[in-house]
Design an enzyme around this catalytic site. Structure first.
Site, PDB file in Angstrom:
ATOM      1  N   TRP A  49      33.353  48.137  39.566  1.00  0.00           N
ATOM      2  CA  TRP A  49      32.469  47.252  38.814  1.00  0.00           C
ATOM      3  C   TRP A  49      31.190  47.065  39.614  1.00  0.00           C
ATOM      4  O   TRP A  49      31.235  46.752  40.804  1.00  0.00           O
ATOM      5  CB  TRP A  49      33.182  45.922  38.590  1.00  0.00           C
TER       6      TRP A  49
ATOM      7  N   LYS B 109      38.655  36.519  30.725  1.00  0.00           N
ATOM      8  CA  LYS B 109      39.192  37.419  29.710  1.00  0.00           C
ATOM      9  C   LYS B 109      40.495  36.908  29.112  1.00  0.00           C
ATOM     10  O   LYS B 109      40.634  36.796  27.896  1.00  0.00           O
ATOM     11  CB  LYS B 109      39.415  38.817  30.312  1.00  0.00           C
TER      12      LYS B 109
ATOM     13  N   ASP C  15      41.159  41.959  43.349  1.00  0.00           N
ATOM     14  CA  ASP C  15      40.366  41.358  42.272  1.00  0.00           C
ATOM     15  C   ASP C  15      41.196  41.425  40.999  1.00  0.00           C
ATOM     16  O   ASP C  15      41.513  42.513  40.503  1.00  0.00           O
ATOM     17  CB  ASP C  15      39.047  42.116  42.082  1.00  0.00           C
TER      18      ASP C  15
END
Length: 417
Positions: free
Chosen positions: A147, A264, A228
């Site tokens: 990312w 999310k 993460d």
């Protein structure tokens, strides 16, 4: 220091316009795509850029349990707007620990986990890497690709970063051998950033056996795992299975750091709800770690916001609310998994050149299509399909109504017609 010296050389304190030396910064590529999509007037446009869930009607979705609990909280006369503690809401932090490490984790009972509420996953990463910089400075190894904000956060913390080869373009899968070889040569004490599940941007995750190989090399090289976790529940559809790596590393005795996000899996995007966990060897060290972690947070945001954390805390600490959330999450993740299947079927039915098995093998919000930057450009310019030039596609933007058009568009650019 070099950047600071460069800025000092550019800045002219005698100038009438003290900001004239500042150059235009490039737009964030992901949000830039979102803006371009909004400006497009085509009836066939498709947004496959930003990783935010959409319904089959292409609408944002707010969990029903989130709506219910938010109303309860807003109307609760016992609550106020006073500052939360620097480390955040206690019930939220406890709930986060159980969700990540397991209800009966011995690490929780022994006080070996330090947890602090943060501003979403990005905030957790920023706090975590700032803590690393101050107390265990070392090289940081990140997957290639990763990312994009990972690189910026690590750079902002002032840490050196190196890449380990994660994605194998030929197989469109995980390059386990390359990862192990690279980490085997890492300087002892280095930090390795690992995606817990639903790897962003590739959608490619290690198998359980491959995670054990990663754990082995981390043990041998005394590497510090920094996990993460932004998509718990979105890889397999099971919140327990998706955190296999974290729980296995904890079981193996690793001291580590974990960044956790609820953007999310609870749809709390603009509430900025996240946490950072630091696993230590004993309760006494945990107390010292927390005292220093609070100093980091104090200088970044002072203390976190309350509403989103209160919503999440109710879900994480109440069995009835928790079960309702899990059922909704299964519906959400189920739609994304279904879109993978539908897209693969359409591509196969249209006999699009190439092998598209990776569409259903990859997991989570994203798939790494294997399309070239030029093909992605053509998809956007000619067919109004918006995605990253890397070929990353957000599966949440695919619906039962646009999947056929998307497959036809992919076929056209692959054949370059």
């Amino acid at each position: 220091m070099q950047k600071l010296q460069l800025l000092q050389n550019q800045f002219n304190p005698t100038s009438d316009d003290i900001f004239s030396h500042i150059v235009q910064a490039p737009p964030d590529p992901i949000f830039g795509i979102a803006n371009a999509y909004k400006a497009d007037t085509s009836n066939t446009k498709i947004d496959l850029g930003v990783g935010a869930y959409r319904t089959d009607e292409e609408k944002p979705y707010v969990f029903e349990i989130i709506k219910k609990l938010e109303k309860e909280i807003v109307n609760d006369p016992t609550l106020n707007k006073e500052y939360l503690p620097i480390e955040g809401l206690a019930d939220f932090n406890k709930g986060c620990q159980k969700l990540m490490f397991g209800q009966n984790s011995p690490l929780i009972a022994s006080g070996q986990i330090v947890t602090a509420q943060c501003l979403g996953g990005t905030g957790a990463l920023r706090v975590g890497f700032e803590f690393v910089k101050r107390h265990i400075p070392g090289d940081v190894y990140v997957s290639k690709p990763t990312w994009s904000n990972h690189n910026q956060v690590i750079e902002r913390a002032g840490l050196n970063q190196f890449e380990y080869p994660y994605y194998e373009p030929k197989t469109k899968g995980f390059n386990c051998a390359g990862t192990i070889e690279c980490l085997s040569q890492a300087r002892m004490g280095s930090i390795v950033l690992l995606h817990v599940c639903a790897h962003n941007p590739t959608g490619v995750d290690p198998t359980e056996a491959e995670w054990l190989q990663i754990a082995d090399v981390c043990k041998r090289r005394r590497l510090v795992p920094f996990f993460d976790c932004a998509y718990q529940g979105f890889a397999s559809g099971c919140i327990e299975k998706d955190v296999f790596a974290v729980r296995k590393f904890a079981e193996l005795g690793f001291q580590m750091i974990v960044a956790q996000s609820f953007s999310k899996n609870m749809g709390l995007y603009n509430e900025r709800v996240g946490a950072v966990h630091i696993v230590t060897s004993n309760k006494d060290i945990s107390a010292r770690v927390l005292s220093n972690l609070k100093i980091v947070i104090r200088t970044i945001c002072s203390n976190p916001p309350a509403i989103g954390a209160r919503i999440a805390a109710k879900i994480l600490t109440d069995e009835k609310y928790f079960n309702a959330w899990v059922e909704e999450l299964k519906t959400v993740t189920g739609r994304i998994i279904k879109m993978r299947t539908l897209l693969k079927q359409e591509l196969d039915n249209l006999k699009v050149p190439g092998n598209w098995d990776h569409i259903t093998k990859q997991t989570g919000f994203f798939t790494f299509t294997g399309l070239t930057p030029e093909q992605c450009d053509l998809l956007t310019k000619q067919y109004h399909v918006y995605l990253l030039r890397s070929g990353r596609m957000s599966m949440a933007g695919i619906t039962s109504k646009n999947v056929r058009y998307l497959a036809e568009s992919i076929k056209a650019v692959v054949q370059n017609k």
